[in-house]
Design an enzyme around this catalytic site. Structure first.
Site: not given
Lengths: 422, 422
Positions: B12-13, B78, B169
């Site tokens: 998301f970022g 990375v 959930e």
């Protein structure tokens, strides 16, 4: 006292036997499969090619049969069959039967070169489809970051061994993916430059079809950039590529669609098999001398009216499954069973997104109309409303968008990746 | 000369940074991720619970960014960052940067008991979701064929560790699957008799919410047959079950939703981390002393206006990503950047198919309306039209049918299974 029917295999053959015997008062049925789902294999290549998700071509066997009181489902591996004492030996124990239906299907045959499988996976299971998807998509990713132009070329060379319907469908799809789906996705490579080679040992692809259709299929493949090599028998496969006699074709992605062999259960029966390992069955699909045992689908060698073996197609398995179930119902009512007759509804194949070939009796079609026919038939036969609906929506969508809905590289080992951290 | 921006992580970022910097004339962007897709993690539990297919909550990163000329995508791992010489070290080589954005997210933390993972997988990746799905569905299959009643009981006992939104959930979904989806599928067990235990170390579940909502969530879980154990700290996990102090709960299926830790890259930075291992960033989300390096999302410890660390939620990562991109655009125009301020839009969680809780400022909601709110927000934010459409169709369908679209047990090893026959 109900007779105990055991069905081994929840494919097209076994599932059709079960559904017709469902709620029959004369039989109690146990269906065994080592999977918990029925797989619509004719569309498996679309999972491998990232057009469909596994769930869209598979339905849980239990869900399909849960409404029948007299049918029990067991997820287990069947190791062998003891015809004399009428029982099957599985990893969940032994089970007796009064009637046995073997519908285990086929797996890939590497013609005695099992070591080729690691370099050239076949396409019979969802795991294999996911693995093929991973290899094809990873090849483009690795090519994009590869500085060495020779290695990049090998990464962008895809070889499909076997010019039958599956091989043709895979080759066409890879051609399309590189030309349309991925064409704008990479900055360092042009996916369109990918080389796709379809290698066939025979003198033409799609040998089951009329020669004119083989030719139009080959032309359609060429418009998608696929090179069709006929009369080319693979003599070796390694991580580097494939050998055809003295010629060596360098490729990092080789897919196997050449040969199949029936389930290894056949060897445990101790009955007559044909050269391909299939059980030779009589006109009632029984093992000769065993009227209580039926063998159907790819596992059996049943003859057509010209005394030729029936092909390994889903319609054959479906018709045989229905025949066996109706035969059992007839026997329960004291009738004598008719011989099995295969009704040939024709054969078809698809090449990419809008080219197909179709052959029904003397009718021979190729092109877009044939593709529509292929599309209609496959959606129609795809088991389960949900799947029909979703496959149609998905196809309609990626037909319009040129997208590939399921373009995910999902790795085999889940834990190693979790531990690596980003 | 464009500045080289490297974004590590397509979550998301990172994805939001890239999209806003797309076609910006001042920057050329390289986004790295070890996956080829962006994952909509808030719905990952639905893949684990067989309600959705992986492709329905994931989109290829390349496809999302292909339209931007100045953005390159690289699939790579990375390993570390060299802040001094301004380069990152990956398995595809080293890359220099002028600006670095670290958005690697978090993985599971077993609080120093990594050996627990094999017995209690977490839920952060698609592989893990598929593995959890496999374990839960296999438990029912094995219970159905298990003669030993004590073993059967252990197979039908499901333990979820961690009472946060994910744990709630998962517990709610397993309760539902056993009560509705599978209830008619088995002849030898009654799936409704499955025992689901949600284990939380704190004195209440969903501690981020108002206590009244924690209570109503616990009640909703109980109506699905879930037992909620609070103030219960797990002291050991084995293949047999979990230990809570002197108590031992026997279970063959334990799922981990307890703790997370940031990417291991943080340790390679040599900068100040908080007790949880997150990078302490300043008001501009920079590493202090490194105005060219931004850390966002779960990987960073950014303070809210009360000087409390922001929670590890997707809205935080999204807002931080957009902030960083806008800051870079401002800097390119010679402006001084504003400090980052998080706009809290509230928090929500869902319990099963029609119960939810929702908290926005002083508004507290629970029940069906809250669930609808949850549904709307999640469909709305799910990236990509295709996914929105399909997730909605799929949900609508299995909401009506109580079905589970993706109820497939896909095995980890594809080849071993291929070789087994059938």
């Amino acid at each position: 006292m109900k007779k105990k029917v055991i069905i081994v295999g929840g494919g097209f053959g076994g599932l059709n036997v079960a559904k017709i015997l469902g709620d029959d008062e004369s039989y109690s049925v146990l269906l065994l499969d080592r999977r918990n789902y029925h797989l619509f294999q004719p569309l498996l290549y679309q999972v491998a090619m990232a057009a469909l998700s596994p769930a869209e071509i598979a339905v849980p066997i239990r869900a399909e049969l849960s409404k029948y009181k007299n049918i029990d489902v067991l997820m287990a591996n069947v190791h062998s069959v003891d015809l004399q004492s009428r029982k099957i030996i599985t990893d969940a124990g032994e089970y007796d039967y009064d009637v046995l239906i073997l519908a285990c299907g086929a797996k890939h045959s590497y013609f005695g070169h099992e070591e080729w499988e690691q370099f050239a996976p076949g396409l019979k299971t969802l795991e294999q489809a996911t693995e093929i998807r991973r290899r094809v998509l990873m090849a483009f990713e690795l090519a994009d970051r590869e500085k060495d132009l020779e290695l990049r070329k090998q990464l962008l060379t895809f070889v499909i061994v076997g010019g039958g319907p599956t091989g043709v469908e895979l080759a066409g799809a890879i051609g399309e993916i590189s030309r349309y789906t991925l064409s704008k996705d990479f900055k360092h490579i042009t996916p369109e430059s990918a080389r796709v080679v379809l290698v066939e040992a025979g003198d033409r692809i799609l040998a089951a079809f009329d020669p004119t259709l083989s030719i139009s299929a080959a032309r359609s493949l060429e418009t998608l950039g696929v090179q069709v090599w006929t009369s080319s028998r693979v003599t070796n496969i390694s991580s580097e590529g494939i050998a055809i006699g003295t010629e060596f074709l360098k490729s990092r992605t080789v897919l196997w669609a050449a040969g199949v062999q029936p389930s290894s259960i056949n060897k445990t029966l101790g009955v007559a098999l044909d050269s391909g390992g299939r059980v030779l069955v009589d006109v009632n699909l029984n093992i000769p001398g065993h009227t209580e045992v039926y063998v159907i689908g790819d596992q059996a060698n049943a003859k057509d009216k010209n005394d030729q073996p029936l092909p390994g197609l889903s319609p054959v398995a479906i018709q045989q499954g229905r025949y066996v179930a109706r035969t059992l119902k007839a026997l329960a009512r004291g009738k004598t069973p008719q011989a099995f007759h295969y009704l040939d509804k024709g054969i078809m194949a698809t090449i990419g997104r809008k080219q197909g070939i179709l052959q029904v009796g003397s009718i021979k079609l190729s092109g877009f109309i044939a593709w529509l026919g292929w599309l209609f038939v496959h959606i129609y036969y795809l088991i389960g409303f949900k799947n029909r609906l979703f496959v149609f929506v998905q196809w309609a969508w990626h037909y319009m968008s040129f997208g590939r809905g399921a373009r995910l590289i999902v790795h085999k080992e889940w834990m190693s990746y979790n531990n690596k951290g980003e």
